[in-house]
Scaffold this motif. Structure first.
Motif, PDB file in Angstrom:
ATOM      1  N   ASN A   1      13.523  -4.766  -7.081  1.00  0.00           N
ATOM      2  CA  ASN A   1      12.979  -3.938  -5.910  1.00  0.00           C
ATOM      3  C   ASN A   1      13.933  -2.811  -5.756  1.00  0.00           C
TER       4      ASN A   1
ATOM      5  N   LYS B   1       5.994  -0.799 -16.394  1.00  0.00           N
ATOM      6  CA  LYS B   1       4.691  -0.886 -15.768  1.00  0.00           C
ATOM      7  C   LYS B   1       3.798  -1.814 -16.150  1.00  0.00           C
TER       8      LYS B   1
ATOM      9  N   GLY C   1      -3.182  -2.898  -2.016  1.00  0.00           N
ATOM     10  CA  GLY C   1      -1.738  -2.775  -1.903  1.00  0.00           C
ATOM     11  C   GLY C   1      -1.039  -2.209  -1.032  1.00  0.00           C
TER      12      GLY C   1
ATOM     13  N   TRP D   1      -1.522  -7.543 -11.477  1.00  0.00           N
ATOM     14  CA  TRP D   1      -3.045  -7.362 -10.889  1.00  0.00           C
ATOM     15  C   TRP D   1      -3.987  -8.377 -11.905  1.00  0.00           C
TER      16      TRP D   1
ATOM     17  N   ASN E   1       1.907   2.040   0.507  1.00  0.00           N
ATOM     18  CA  ASN E   1       1.499   1.143  -0.478  1.00  0.00           C
ATOM     19  C   ASN E   1       2.629   0.318  -0.977  1.00  0.00           C
ATOM     20  N   HIS E   2       2.532  -0.982  -1.277  1.00  0.00           N
ATOM     21  CA  HIS E   2       3.793  -1.728  -1.639  1.00  0.00           C
ATOM     22  C   HIS E   2       4.760  -0.988  -2.468  1.00  0.00           C
ATOM     23  N   ASN E   3       3.977  -0.206  -3.551  1.00  0.00           N
ATOM     24  CA  ASN E   3       5.088   0.415  -4.643  1.00  0.00           C
ATOM     25  C   ASN E   3       6.125   1.230  -3.832  1.00  0.00           C
TER      26      ASN E   3
ATOM     27  N   ARG F   1       8.958  -0.198  -5.527  1.00  0.00           N
ATOM     28  CA  ARG F   1       8.868  -0.301  -6.965  1.00  0.00           C
ATOM     29  C   ARG F   1      10.276   0.494  -7.514  1.00  0.00           C
ATOM     30  N   HIS F   2      10.987  -0.215  -8.379  1.00  0.00           N
ATOM     31  CA  HIS F   2      12.055   0.081  -8.987  1.00  0.00           C
ATOM     32  C   HIS F   2      11.694   0.817 -10.296  1.00  0.00           C
TER      33      HIS F   2
ATOM     34  N   THR G   1      -0.711  -7.364   2.369  1.00  0.00           N
ATOM     35  CA  THR G   1      -1.183  -5.932   2.136  1.00  0.00           C
ATOM     36  C   THR G   1      -2.689  -6.185   1.976  1.00  0.00           C
TER      37      THR G   1
ATOM     38  N   PHE H   1       3.121  -4.968 -13.623  1.00  0.00           N
ATOM     39  CA  PHE H   1       2.258  -4.625 -12.676  1.00  0.00           C
ATOM     40  C   PHE H   1       0.999  -4.872 -13.061  1.00  0.00           C
ATOM     41  N   LYS H   2       0.747  -4.541 -14.235  1.00  0.00           N
ATOM     42  CA  LYS H   2      -0.648  -4.632 -14.916  1.00  0.00           C
ATOM     43  C   LYS H   2      -1.114  -5.949 -14.856  1.00  0.00           C
TER      44      LYS H   2
END
Length: 163
Positions: A86, A64, A29, A71, A53-55, A58-59, A25, A67-68
């Motif tokens: 996923n 959340k 992302g 990053w 976007n890679h999300n 996202r499942h 990416t 993912f925070k």
């Protein structure tokens, strides 16, 4: 809060053992490169993935905060390793062990993106990750679907634990 029906996302797609799923990416992302294994496991065509976007995978079961932390870890430590559930295009799901590393420009050594390398996970790793997801969602008051894994059968029960 996004609500989903009990009937959604209940079919697990198995990742072939020893297969390597790779994507790259940009810094935001957006997917710039995928290998054939990623195309196959995600259920998307390559052209549907590139530029998104890679999300896109996202499942909703994944808290959340994961993912925070991902990053933050990439910024702090320059890598992230974890287990993620996923979402496939057909709304089934798959579990993978993930390692994300930065990609640097060869000429000026400036970070230009990220490479994600994913592999299959064991039954026990899935159990542990799902338990952790459930605990994190309970702490944040989010709706969870309790997943009950059995060696022969997979059963899922939707629970809304928000008070």
């Amino acid at each position: 809060m996004k609500v989903y029906k009990e009937s959604n996302f209940q079919v697990e797609y198995s990742v072939v053992e020893n297969s390597v799923i790779v994507s790259e990416t940009n810094l935001k992302g957006v997917i710039t490169s995928v290998n054939n294994n990623f195309v196959e496991i995600s259920g998307y065509k390559e052209e549907e993935l590139l530029g998104n976007n890679h999300n896109i995978i996202r499942h909703p079961d994944v808290p959340k905060i994961i993912f925070k932390e991902l990053w933050a870890s990439l910024e702090r430590e320059g890598k992230w390793i974890g287990i993620v559930k996923n979402l496939r295009k057909d709304k089934s799901y798959y579990w993978v062990k993930v390692m994300i590393l930065p990609i640097y420009d060869k000429d000026n050594n400036k970070k230009i993106g990220y490479k994600s390398v994913r592999t299959s996970v064991s039954f026990e790793e899935k159990l542990e990750a799902q338990r952790n997801y459930d605990l994190l969602k309970i702490k944040t008051g989010d709706a969870i679907r309790k997943v009950i894994y059995e060696k022969e059968n997979l059963k899922e029960v939707f629970l809304n634990l928000k008070k």
